[in-house]
Scaffold this motif. Structure first.
Motif, PDB file in Angstrom:
ATOM      1  N   TRP A  73       0.869  -1.326  -0.012  1.00 58.60           N
ATOM      2  CA  TRP A  73       0.241   0.309  -0.124  1.00 58.60           C
ATOM      3  C   TRP A  73       1.068   1.352   0.034  1.00 58.60           C
ATOM      4  O   TRP A  73       0.218   2.550  -0.496  1.00 58.60           O
ATOM      5  N   PHE A  74       2.203   1.497   0.447  1.00 61.54           N
ATOM      6  CA  PHE A  74       2.612   2.161   0.489  1.00 61.54           C
ATOM      7  C   PHE A  74       2.938   2.517  -0.715  1.00 61.54           C
ATOM      8  O   PHE A  74       3.295   3.914  -1.654  1.00 61.54           O
ATOM      9  N   TYR A  75       4.189   1.306  -1.418  1.00 56.27           N
ATOM     10  CA  TYR A  75       4.728   1.859  -2.929  1.00 56.27           C
ATOM     11  C   TYR A  75       3.377   1.990  -3.862  1.00 56.27           C
ATOM     12  O   TYR A  75       4.182   2.705  -4.727  1.00 56.27           O
ATOM     13  N   LEU A  76       2.125   1.822  -3.254  1.00 59.56           N
ATOM     14  CA  LEU A  76       1.233   2.336  -4.894  1.00 59.56           C
ATOM     15  C   LEU A  76       0.746   3.881  -4.388  1.00 59.56           C
ATOM     16  O   LEU A  76       1.090   4.395  -4.791  1.00 59.56           O
TER      17      LEU A  76
ATOM     18  N   VAL B 215       1.189   7.241  -7.270  1.00 60.31           N
ATOM     19  CA  VAL B 215       0.991   7.638  -7.164  1.00 60.31           C
ATOM     20  C   VAL B 215       1.313   9.675  -7.743  1.00 60.31           C
ATOM     21  O   VAL B 215       1.276  10.089  -7.903  1.00 60.31           O
ATOM     22  N   MET B 216       1.276   9.141  -5.951  1.00 57.82           N
ATOM     23  CA  MET B 216       2.132  10.769  -5.606  1.00 57.82           C
ATOM     24  C   MET B 216       3.514  10.431  -6.604  1.00 57.82           C
ATOM     25  O   MET B 216       3.396  12.053  -6.973  1.00 57.82           O
ATOM     26  N   THR B 217       3.979   9.932  -7.482  1.00 53.54           N
ATOM     27  CA  THR B 217       5.017  10.224  -8.338  1.00 53.54           C
ATOM     28  C   THR B 217       4.486  11.149  -9.510  1.00 53.54           C
ATOM     29  O   THR B 217       4.810  11.567 -10.177  1.00 53.54           O
ATOM     30  N   PHE B 218       3.667  10.068  -9.665  1.00 47.97           N
ATOM     31  CA  PHE B 218       2.617  10.287 -11.555  1.00 47.97           C
ATOM     32  C   PHE B 218       2.347  12.238 -10.731  1.00 47.97           C
ATOM     33  O   PHE B 218       2.457  12.537 -11.556  1.00 47.97           O
ATOM     34  N   ALA B 219       2.007  12.300  -9.551  1.00 43.80           N
ATOM     35  CA  ALA B 219       0.887  13.439  -9.333  1.00 43.80           C
ATOM     36  C   ALA B 219       2.234  14.708  -9.185  1.00 43.80           C
ATOM     37  O   ALA B 219       2.129  15.616 -10.191  1.00 43.80           O
ATOM     38  N   THR B 220       3.556  14.693  -8.538  1.00 41.33           N
ATOM     39  CA  THR B 220       4.131  15.611  -8.944  1.00 41.33           C
ATOM     40  C   THR B 220       4.825  15.548  -9.587  1.00 41.33           C
ATOM     41  O   THR B 220       4.945  17.013 -10.449  1.00 41.33           O
ATOM     42  N   ALA B 221       4.975  14.808 -11.284  1.00 40.23           N
ATOM     43  CA  ALA B 221       5.538  14.702 -12.057  1.00 40.23           C
ATOM     44  C   ALA B 221       3.986  15.569 -13.106  1.00 40.23           C
ATOM     45  O   ALA B 221       4.556  16.392 -14.018  1.00 40.23           O
TER      46      ALA B 221
ATOM     47  N   THR C  10      10.859  11.509   0.810  1.00 38.54           N
ATOM     48  CA  THR C  10       9.728   9.842   1.021  1.00 38.54           C
ATOM     49  C   THR C  10      10.769   9.073   1.444  1.00 38.54           C
ATOM     50  O   THR C  10      10.473   7.990   1.083  1.00 38.54           O
ATOM     51  N   MET C  11      12.555   9.665   0.734  1.00 38.71           N
ATOM     52  CA  MET C  11      13.471   8.612   0.989  1.00 38.71           C
ATOM     53  C   MET C  11      13.631   7.858   2.494  1.00 38.71           C
ATOM     54  O   MET C  11      13.667   6.530   2.367  1.00 38.71           O
ATOM     55  N   ILE C  12      13.189   8.735   3.499  1.00 39.75           N
ATOM     56  CA  ILE C  12      13.354   7.359   4.722  1.00 39.75           C
ATOM     57  C   ILE C  12      12.158   6.954   5.351  1.00 39.75           C
ATOM     58  O   ILE C  12      12.569   6.292   5.632  1.00 39.75           O
ATOM     59  N   PRO C  13      11.686   7.550   5.198  1.00 41.43           N
ATOM     60  CA  PRO C  13       9.814   6.643   5.701  1.00 41.43           C
ATOM     61  C   PRO C  13       9.923   5.163   4.226  1.00 41.43           C
ATOM     62  O   PRO C  13       9.819   4.218   4.634  1.00 41.43           O
ATOM     63  N   TRP C  14      10.505   5.693   3.023  1.00 40.81           N
ATOM     64  CA  TRP C  14      10.553   4.488   2.265  1.00 40.81           C
ATOM     65  C   TRP C  14      12.020   3.469   2.362  1.00 40.81           C
ATOM     66  O   TRP C  14      11.341   2.359   2.445  1.00 40.81           O
TER      67      TRP C  14
END
Length: 132
Positions: free
Chosen positions: A14-17, A21-27, A52-56
């Motif tokens: 769910w985190f990965y999804l 989604v957020m990557t597409f939104a920011t792009a 999001t690097m540390i949470p990932w």
């Protein structure tokens, strides 16, 4: 930012999804704000990546913990990438071998993230559903 404990598959995926989604939104935001940006990577995408690097890393480490494996395994694909670059100095065959090695480490990572966690407690704590 919790690197201790365990994360079940559902939490990881769910985190990965959400990340996708957020990557597409920011792009999209970057493409609207600066249409000349290379590959749609602009300020919003960079800020999102840094934020999001540390949470990932944390959710990935906890996912390895759920498999009763060290969180340091998260860096195996990085080792694969270094080997890929190292083999590329040998030309065509080295590049192919390096890419195959890197692809193998990515495949290994995918398989690990899809495996069920250790049933019952392990050295990283109780099962995620039982943790309070």
């Amino acid at each position: 930012f919790d690197f201790s404990g365990r994360s079940p598959r559902a939490e990881y995926w769910w985190f990965y999804l959400l990340m996708i989604v957020m990557t597409f939104a920011t792009a999209t935001v970057d493409a609207i704000v600066d249409p000349e940006a290379e590959l749609g990577v602009g300020v919003a995408g960079m800020l999102f990546s840094v934020a999001t690097m540390i949470p990932w890393l944390a959710v990935s480490v906890r996912r390895f913990h759920d498999l009763n494996m060290s969180g340091w395994n998260i860096f195996k694909p990085l080792v694969g990438l270094i080997v890929c670059f190292g083999l590329s100095v040998f030309g065509g065959v080295g590049i192919v071998l390096g890419l195959l090695f890197f692809a193998g480490t990515l495949l290994w990572m995918l398989v690990m993230m899809c495996l069920p966690g250790t049933p019952g407690p392990n050295r990283y704590g109780p099962p995620p559903r039982c943790a309070s």
